[in-house]
Design a protein around this motif. Structure first.
Motif, PDB file in Angstrom:
ATOM      1  N   LYS A   1     -18.238 -38.692  24.939  1.00 30.95           N
ATOM      2  CA  LYS A   1     -18.375 -39.573  26.093  1.00 30.95           C
ATOM      3  C   LYS A   1     -17.295 -40.642  26.060  1.00 30.95           C
ATOM      4  CE  LYS A   1     -23.321 -38.846  26.846  1.00 30.95           C
ATOM      5  NZ  LYS A   1     -23.068 -38.052  28.077  1.00 30.95           N
ATOM      6  N   LEU A   2     -16.592 -40.789  27.157  1.00 28.60           N
ATOM      7  CA  LEU A   2     -15.525 -41.766  27.248  1.00 28.60           C
ATOM      8  C   LEU A   2     -16.012 -42.989  28.023  1.00 28.60           C
ATOM      9  CD1 LEU A   2     -12.485 -39.386  27.876  1.00 28.60           C
ATOM     10  CD2 LEU A   2     -13.487 -40.128  25.716  1.00 28.60           C
ATOM     11  N   ARG A   3     -15.498 -43.237  29.209  1.00 30.36           N
ATOM     12  CA  ARG A   3     -15.912 -44.383  30.013  1.00 30.36           C
ATOM     13  C   ARG A   3     -15.894 -44.004  31.485  1.00 30.36           C
ATOM     14  NH1 ARG A   3     -10.634 -47.221  27.579  1.00 30.36           N
ATOM     15  NH2 ARG A   3      -9.025 -46.401  28.956  1.00 30.36           N
TER      16      ARG A   3
ATOM     17  N   LYS B   1     -22.286 -39.761  41.987  1.00 29.91           N
ATOM     18  CA  LYS B   1     -23.037 -39.402  43.197  1.00 29.91           C
ATOM     19  C   LYS B   1     -22.427 -38.226  43.954  1.00 29.91           C
ATOM     20  CE  LYS B   1     -20.618 -42.948  45.924  1.00 29.91           C
ATOM     21  NZ  LYS B   1     -19.789 -41.982  46.660  1.00 29.91           N
ATOM     22  N   ASP B   2     -21.152 -37.940  43.725  1.00 26.38           N
ATOM     23  CA  ASP B   2     -20.486 -36.832  44.416  1.00 26.38           C
ATOM     24  C   ASP B   2     -20.569 -35.524  43.639  1.00 26.38           C
ATOM     25  OD1 ASP B   2     -19.587 -38.428  46.616  1.00 26.38           O
ATOM     26  OD2 ASP B   2     -18.057 -39.273  45.293  1.00 26.38           O
ATOM     27  N   GLY B   3     -21.404 -35.488  42.610  1.00 24.82           N
ATOM     28  CA  GLY B   3     -21.523 -34.290  41.792  1.00 24.82           C
ATOM     29  C   GLY B   3     -20.581 -34.335  40.607  1.00 24.82           C
ATOM     30  N   LEU B   4     -20.474 -33.224  39.904  1.00 31.29           N
ATOM     31  CA  LEU B   4     -19.615 -33.132  38.725  1.00 31.29           C
ATOM     32  C   LEU B   4     -18.222 -32.661  39.126  1.00 31.29           C
ATOM     33  CD1 LEU B   4     -22.063 -31.485  36.158  1.00 31.29           C
ATOM     34  CD2 LEU B   4     -21.515 -33.915  36.435  1.00 31.29           C
TER      35      LEU B   4
ATOM     36  N   ILE C   1     -25.160 -33.690  30.954  1.00 28.77           N
ATOM     37  CA  ILE C   1     -24.428 -34.798  31.562  1.00 28.77           C
ATOM     38  C   ILE C   1     -25.113 -35.243  32.842  1.00 28.77           C
ATOM     39  CG2 ILE C   1     -22.249 -35.450  32.677  1.00 28.77           C
ATOM     40  CD1 ILE C   1     -20.835 -33.537  30.732  1.00 28.77           C
ATOM     41  N   SER C   2     -25.472 -34.250  33.684  1.00 22.17           N
ATOM     42  CA  SER C   2     -26.104 -34.549  34.971  1.00 22.17           C
ATOM     43  C   SER C   2     -26.682 -33.263  35.546  1.00 22.17           C
ATOM     44  CB  SER C   2     -25.081 -35.128  35.952  1.00 22.17           C
ATOM     45  OG  SER C   2     -25.608 -35.185  37.263  1.00 22.17           O
TER      46      SER C   2
END
Length: 321
Positions: free
Chosen positions: A58-60, A79-82, A103-104
């Motif tokens: 994980k970065l930032r 919010k726009d997906g991966l 991740i999501s």
């Protein structure tokens, strides 16, 4: 977990030959032996990728690196997906899907290819089949949509499935605004191939440079599709110009979390070896004579300890000077 992924951190997808080759040979396949049997090599890579776990870094600003399926993959969530940079190898779909879901739960909406090589774009087909927009340089789409030979591997790659072809291509520069980030895609010109691009996530100050940078290992240069040592050096200069000491730099292979200082070391190594090889070639030395002269010797302890050994890298440089 750390030791389990040391191989992929130190190397790249081609290094996966060791996993399958170890049992058969009682030890690591040598780089020369591996490249001499390139058709088997690609199969070994895929076999290993099918079993390899995916490590996450994980970065930032919602950016994560996935390591373990071919080249280093970057994922931007929001919010726009991966949004993915590179796709790995399709046989890793199960592990990659799990890592992405962690991740999501959002779908992959955009996939950016840094170049066409299978360890970066073989996963295009399954990701594209789920509705992701695939974006790449125009040369990358051309290579992915036809049978493409890599002479140094003695291998003909088949076209990707239609679902894996990039729908959106550009020639010089393209910008995306997604998940609160401005992603700037820039074409290098001929470098590792002649379709390489960088991806700068501007707000996060994270730069994915694909296979124009191999962290801690000698790089492969694909002369079959326009690569050259001079192009690799020019790309390194462009990457240094685009970064600062605060920029996180993601290489195509090797330790996936890098920085400008390490990239500078890579550039300096390329420049020095290029000059050493060029000087010998100007003297009329044959390839065998140049290899025997060991023009990479000062760098081998750090850079020459994995799949692309000093002799093979010397050959790649010799062909381009």
């Amino acid at each position: 977990m750390k030791s389990e992924h040391m191989l992929s951190r130190r190397g790249f997808c081609l290094c996966c030959i060791g996993v399958a080759g170890f049992a058969a040979t009682g030890g690591w396949l040598s780089p020369r032996d591996a490249y001499a049997e390139a058709r088997g090599l690609v199969s070994l890579i895929k076999d290993s990728a099918a079993k390899s776990a995916i490590a996450t870094h994980k970065l930032r600003n919602g950016i994560t690196i996935l390591e373990g399926s071919g080249g280093n993959v970057a994922v931007l969530s929001g919010k726009d997906g991966l949004v993915m940079v590179d796709a790995g190898i399709s046989v890793s779909r199960k592990q990659m899907s799990k890592a992405l879901a962690e991740i999501s739960p959002a779908p992959v909406t955009h996939l950016i290819n840094t170049h066409w090589h299978f360890d970066h774009a073989d996963g295009n087909a399954w990701i594209g089949s789920q509705g992701a927009d695939i974006i790449a340089h125009e040369n990358t789409r051309r290579y992915l949509s036809q049978v493409q030979r890599v002479e140094d591997w003695d291998y003909n790659f088949l076209p990707v499935a239609k679902s894996g072809e990039p729908q959106h291509v550009f020639s010089r520069e393209h910008t995306l605004k997604l998940n609160g980030e401005t992603a700037v895609l820039k074409y290098y010109g001929p470098a590792h191939t002649d379709g390489d691009i960088s991806v700068m996530f501007r707000e996060a100050d994270v730069l994915h440079v694909g296979d124009t940078y191999w962290n801690g290992i000698y790089p492969f240069i694909d002369h079959s599709t326009g690569g050259s040592i001079d192009g690799m050096i020019a790309a390194s200069e462009a990457n240094l110009a685009a970064s600062t000491d605060k920029t996180i730099i993601i290489p195509g292979h090797g330790n996936p979390v890098s920085n400008r200082a390490e990239l500078g070391d890579f550039r300096d190594m390329l420049v020095a070896i290029r000059e050493n090889v060029a000087k010998l070639k100007r003297q009329g030395r044959s390839l065998d004579e140049v290899v025997e002269a060991k023009p990479t010797a000062a760098f081998d302890a750090k850079w020459g300890q994995f799949v692309i050994d000093p002799a093979f890298f010397t050959k790649l440089v010799y062909a381009g000077v």
